[in-house]
Design a protein around this motif. Sequence first.
Motif, PDB file in Angstrom:
ATOM      1  N   MET A 234      26.727  60.839  27.945  1.00 43.71           N
ATOM      2  CA  MET A 234      27.138  59.790  27.004  1.00 43.71           C
ATOM      3  C   MET A 234      26.293  58.529  27.248  1.00 43.71           C
ATOM      4  N   LEU A 235      25.859  57.906  26.170  1.00 41.43           N
ATOM      5  CA  LEU A 235      24.994  56.741  26.297  1.00 41.43           C
ATOM      6  C   LEU A 235      25.811  55.459  26.208  1.00 41.43           C
ATOM      7  N   ALA A 236      25.508  54.510  27.103  1.00 43.69           N
ATOM      8  CA  ALA A 236      26.291  53.275  27.166  1.00 43.69           C
ATOM      9  C   ALA A 236      25.573  52.128  26.478  1.00 43.69           C
ATOM     10  N   GLY A 237      26.251  50.994  26.409  1.00 44.43           N
ATOM     11  CA  GLY A 237      25.645  49.776  25.865  1.00 44.43           C
ATOM     12  C   GLY A 237      25.952  49.581  24.398  1.00 44.43           C
ATOM     13  N   ASP A 238      25.373  48.544  23.815  1.00 43.56           N
ATOM     14  CA  ASP A 238      25.601  48.300  22.387  1.00 43.56           C
ATOM     15  C   ASP A 238      24.708  49.255  21.577  1.00 43.56           C
TER      16      ASP A 238
END
Lengths: 257, 322
Positions: A234-238
């Motif tokens: 899963m990719l984080a951040g905005d």
Amino acid sequence: MKIFVCIKQVPDTETKIKITPDQNGIDTAGIKWVLNPYDEYAVEEAVKLRDANAGSQVWVLSVGSKTRVIESLRTALAMGADEAIVVNAENLDNFSTAKALAEVIKAEGGAKVIFSGKLAIDDNASSVSQMLAEFLNVPHTTVVSKFAFNGENVVVERDIEGGAKEVVQMMTPAVVGANKGLNMPRYASLPGIMKAKKKVIKEIEFASLNIPASDIKVKYSGFALPAEKPPVKMLAGDSSAQASELVKLLRDEAKVL
Amino acid sequence: MGKVLVFAEQSHGNLKRSSIELLQAAAKSGNTVVAVVFGSHAGDVTAAAAQNGANEVHVVKDASLDSYNPELFTANIVSVVEKVQPSILLASASSTGRDLFPRVAARLNTGIASDCTELNISGDNVTATKPMYSGKCFAKANFENSSVKIVLMRANQLPVAAADTSKSANVVEQAAVKPDLKTLIKEIVKGASEKLDLTEANIIVSGGRGLKDAANFKVLHDLADVLGATVGASRAVVDAGWVGHGMQVGQTGKTVAPTLYIAVGISGAIQHLAGMSGSKVIVAINNDANAPIFQKATYGIVGDALEIVPKLTEEFKKALHH
């Protein structure tokens, strides 16, 4: 005129598939069986064609285990088919199934138009309609999303690659493989279901058709479930960070760009 | 060793990638490889067929074979098979292949395995693995009682190496067989897109109900244009009438196997997962972190598709132009 519809019973699309211990098939315990979704379009189109042509009859035909397949034949009868036949058989391949269908249709005096689904969602082969047409020595078109009959010929639209369509005219008798989009299959009405329950379904034993054992051409073995995939990353951040991270991973890690 | 006949498909005089896969696989098997090409442009691809492994190319250069007609193509394939006498016949599970070869198999009184994803040739024998139940499981197809074993392979399943430009092949011209036809192709109506079909596409960008509105499919088309991808859809949006059925991926749509599958706003019903699980790398973008699509995905992004996809399009533009 006589219209035939060839149908197949398949596991419901919700079914989770389990493999038998000998790996020669799937575990059928607990499976809910349904009329192959593409065959529903075939039955609907046959019933519409019958209704538009006085004196016509729809015969629905299936090859399979008679105790089970009768349920799908009754579904077709409840949708409006007039007569039903089951060829009692197990473990046939597409070639011998098509042979059996052809033998029965010939023995019943032939048909003007023969419908079937474009494929069955169990083996995804899309072979039986074409083989049946060949054994009957008649033309075929599969993946059909529009159908018209002018008393002599049928004119169909066949979906091909890239969203293109072919307009095909065939002399009858002809075999038509139905695609989604051909029509909206009707729900069986309660009176239709009651009537279907009372119909006598003609039973034919496969052995009585004298189809040689050498007409089984392909056997399936080594059934296996797809390999497990590693867990998702899963990719984080905005959203901007996620977008640039994804492109980086696809290029440097997955190497698909 | 025997002969492997490959039905080579071409488009505008170029050999299709799926046919190159088959020629190279046939060449690796050590058998003699014979390619057959139909149509007025058949001669244009003989060199490419040779460079990808054909020892011999049968050219049936006739304008009647420019567009597919099941009866005509069956008669012509059967005629080539009778001349070449192959033990194995390979073709692509394209819309032509899938329609044509079952009829050919019936006429030749032989077996066919359709829609295969793995191919194993050993001498004259071949086993092929194919997805069943749209990829919920796999099975091996074993031939029996078959003079010519016909295998239809799905596109993008076999490796492709660079063509060997030093190779050439013996070219055999054959006149077309012209049987009386009961089938007439009246018209071919061009599709809306010139992109590869979903079943052949190497990259697919697919949209579901999370896009909220049919008009929002535009963001997917923009992304697809940058990637050279084909756009697909979930059953929910096809049934809602947002897009045509030809775009549906899943058990009652198309089973696909691209290198990269980007699922946007698709929650992942079992039927959809079955249809796309053969994809090599799967990206899921969905605002519901618990959506089943994430169980199949390689990379996952939780968020608003309409915000993320345009940003992705920009990022891909940058990445692909450097």
